[in-house]
Design a protein around this motif. Structure first.
Motif, short mmCIF file in Angstrom:
data_model
loop_
_atom_site.label_atom_id
_atom_site.label_comp_id
_atom_site.label_asym_id
_atom_site.label_seq_id
_atom_site.Cartn_x
_atom_site.Cartn_y
_atom_site.Cartn_z
N GLU A 111 0.83 -1.20 0.00
CA GLU A 111 0.00 0.00 0.00
C GLU A 111 0.87 1.26 0.00
O GLU A 111 0.60 2.21 -0.74
CB GLU A 111 -0.94 0.03 1.20
N VAL A 129 -6.87 4.12 -1.53
CA VAL A 129 -6.39 2.77 -1.78
C VAL A 129 -7.40 1.81 -1.15
O VAL A 129 -7.75 1.97 0.02
CB VAL A 129 -4.98 2.52 -1.19
N ILE A 144 -8.09 -1.96 0.12
CA ILE A 144 -7.44 -3.19 0.53
C ILE A 144 -8.57 -4.17 0.83
O ILE A 144 -9.46 -3.87 1.61
CB ILE A 144 -6.56 -2.98 1.77
N VAL A 167 -4.61 -4.94 -3.29
CA VAL A 167 -4.22 -3.57 -2.97
C VAL A 167 -4.45 -2.78 -4.26
O VAL A 167 -3.74 -2.98 -5.25
CB VAL A 167 -2.76 -3.48 -2.50
#
Length: 146
Positions: free
Chosen positions: A69, A81, A83, A97
């Protein structure tokens, strides 16, 4: 497990390239035309659930997820981002990711939702160029963990 795509493709991943490999995990850069910079952190052994790992293995895996990340944020400069670890289709521990942008094809939904818009070819090309820097950036962040 013989029918697991992540076990079969350990050395030649489907839709991407291995950019880092350790004893327990590997990191792949996925060739997603709509989401350049999409990476996966994959546990090498076939294990379905995070709680099947030891505490140390969990810590190691998540340290790698956060390292990826960090590199993705540094290289891609996304708006957000994502996840995710779903495992519904592939019950083998792996973390996605994904750099997300307000103009990406799926925003504000997940990367697996229906497209909501089209991203211009020039923007996608620029992001693909940036994503080429990810292998070196991810390796550098992981090297600094030691």
């Amino acid at each position: 497990m013989t029918n697991c795509v992540l076990c079969k493709d350990e050395l030649k991943p489907e839709g991407g390239q291995i950019i880092w490999r350790g004893d327990d995990c590997r990191v792949t850069l996925i060739n997603d035309p709509d989401l350049p910079g999409f990476c996966r952190v994959i546990w090498n052994r076939h294990v379905a659930e995070m709680t099947d790992l030891t505490y140390g293995e969990r810590d190691h895996l998540m340290t790698l997820v956060f390292a990826v990340e960090e590199a993705v944020r540094h290289v891609m400069h996304p708006d957000k981002v994502n996840i995710a670890a779903l495992g519904n289709m592939v019950p083998h521990i792996h973390w996605h990711v994904i750099p997300r942008f307000k103009d990406d094809a799926f925003f504000p939904g997940s990367a697996w939702s229906n497209k909501t818009q089209e991203t211009s070819k020039s923007i996608l090309e620029s992001r693909k160029q940036k994503a080429q820097q990810l292998p070196a950036a991810i390796k550098a962040v992981i090297a600094n963990l030691a």
